[in-house]
Design a protein around this motif. Structure first.
Motif, mmCIF file in Angstrom:
data_model
loop_
_atom_site.group_PDB
_atom_site.id
_atom_site.type_symbol
_atom_site.label_atom_id
_atom_site.label_comp_id
_atom_site.label_asym_id
_atom_site.label_seq_id
_atom_site.Cartn_x
_atom_site.Cartn_y
_atom_site.Cartn_z
ATOM 1 N N GLY A 55 0.309 -1.475 -0.009
ATOM 2 C CA GLY A 55 0.167 -0.271 0.155
ATOM 3 C C GLY A 55 0.837 1.562 -0.145
ATOM 4 O O GLY A 55 0.521 2.331 0.512
ATOM 5 N N THR A 56 1.903 1.321 -1.065
ATOM 6 C CA THR A 56 3.072 2.304 -1.330
ATOM 7 C C THR A 56 2.528 2.968 -2.052
ATOM 8 O O THR A 56 2.332 2.374 -3.284
ATOM 9 N N THR A 57 4.133 3.796 -2.796
ATOM 10 C CA THR A 57 4.399 4.270 -4.168
ATOM 11 C C THR A 57 5.774 3.583 -4.023
ATOM 12 O O THR A 57 6.499 3.773 -3.496
ATOM 13 N N LEU A 58 5.840 3.911 -5.454
ATOM 14 C CA LEU A 58 7.495 3.809 -5.791
ATOM 15 C C LEU A 58 8.436 4.778 -5.351
ATOM 16 O O LEU A 58 9.096 4.857 -4.892
ATOM 17 N N ASP A 59 7.957 5.944 -4.723
ATOM 18 C CA ASP A 59 8.662 6.838 -4.097
ATOM 19 C C ASP A 59 8.985 6.600 -3.387
ATOM 20 O O ASP A 59 10.041 7.348 -2.787
ATOM 21 N N GLU A 60 8.080 6.379 -2.643
ATOM 22 C CA GLU A 60 8.579 5.902 -1.164
ATOM 23 C C GLU A 60 8.927 4.931 -0.587
ATOM 24 O O GLU A 60 9.641 4.921 0.472
ATOM 25 N N ASN A 67 19.759 11.474 2.352
ATOM 26 C CA ASN A 67 19.230 11.406 3.271
ATOM 27 C C ASN A 67 18.953 9.989 4.244
ATOM 28 O O ASN A 67 18.511 10.015 5.041
ATOM 29 N N MET A 68 18.401 9.339 3.108
ATOM 30 C CA MET A 68 17.875 8.120 3.338
ATOM 31 C C MET A 68 16.818 7.858 4.184
ATOM 32 O O MET A 68 15.953 8.614 4.605
ATOM 33 N N GLU A 69 16.598 6.622 4.022
ATOM 34 C CA GLU A 69 14.876 5.819 4.817
ATOM 35 C C GLU A 69 13.809 6.778 5.456
ATOM 36 O O GLU A 69 13.708 7.021 5.891
ATOM 37 N N ASN A 70 13.980 7.626 3.654
ATOM 38 C CA ASN A 70 12.995 8.114 3.380
ATOM 39 C C ASN A 70 12.047 9.125 4.260
ATOM 40 O O ASN A 70 10.922 8.726 4.660
ATOM 41 N N GLY A 71 12.689 9.834 5.353
ATOM 42 C CA GLY A 71 12.035 10.507 6.168
ATOM 43 C C GLY A 71 12.541 9.852 7.877
ATOM 44 O O GLY A 71 11.541 10.094 8.469
ATOM 45 N N LYS A 123 12.218 12.029 10.623
ATOM 46 C CA LYS A 123 12.945 13.053 11.089
ATOM 47 C C LYS A 123 12.301 14.052 11.833
ATOM 48 O O LYS A 123 13.013 14.916 12.494
ATOM 49 N N GLU A 124 11.648 14.600 11.302
ATOM 50 C CA GLU A 124 10.976 15.994 12.170
ATOM 51 C C GLU A 124 10.699 15.636 14.443
ATOM 52 O O GLU A 124 10.952 15.747 14.444
#
Length: 142
Positions: A55-60, A67-71, A123-124
């Motif tokens: 249930g995700t996208t290619l970008d995700e 910065n790796m680890e997609n956020g 990350k935030e």
């Protein structure tokens, strides 16, 4: 090729093992393991199957970011008991988090290795997550 941590995190969020995901999309568990380790570059067709299953996208899952680890950022690695406690504190304080097993269940069961979890947070949220972790595990906490 770098490890694919976003894939591992997305799979863990769905509470799927490598075997579960592999069976769902028609590949071997070893293929999923190799993709997560960054040892195999899947075809776009396989990437799309993985994304649909999770249930995700290619970008995700597959966009490489400096910065790796997609956020997401690794907060800590702890024995399962302590990790579960920390996860609950994070969730109680509205900090998004996910846990990823360090070893497969087979290894922990057969070799008697204690189960360990890596905890990832956006990350935030890393600063507030570190503060909560410090309060929880501080020897000065009452």
């Amino acid at each position: 090729m770098a490890k694919n941590m976003p894939l591992k995190v997305a799979r863990a969020r769905k509470d799927m093992t490598q075997k579960d995901l592999a069976e769902q999309i028609g590949v071997s568990r070893q293929t999923i393991n190799a993709i997560e380790k960054g040892e195999y570059n899947p075809t776009i067709k396989l990437c799309l199957k993985i994304c649909r299953a999770l249930g995700t996208t290619l970008d995700e899952l597959f966009w490489e970011d400096e910065n790796m680890e997609n956020g997401y950022e690794l907060l800590t690695e702890k024995d399962a008991m302590w990790a579960e406690m920390l996860l609950q504190v994070l969730k109680d304080n509205a900090v998004a988090c996910t846990a990823v097993p360090v070893h497969g269940a087979g290894l922990t069961n057969r070799a008697g290795i204690p189960e360990r979890l890596q905890i990832y947070v956006p990350k935030e949220s890393i600063a507030s997550a570190r503060e909560l972790m410090q309060c929880l595990f501080s020897s000065e906490a009452t």
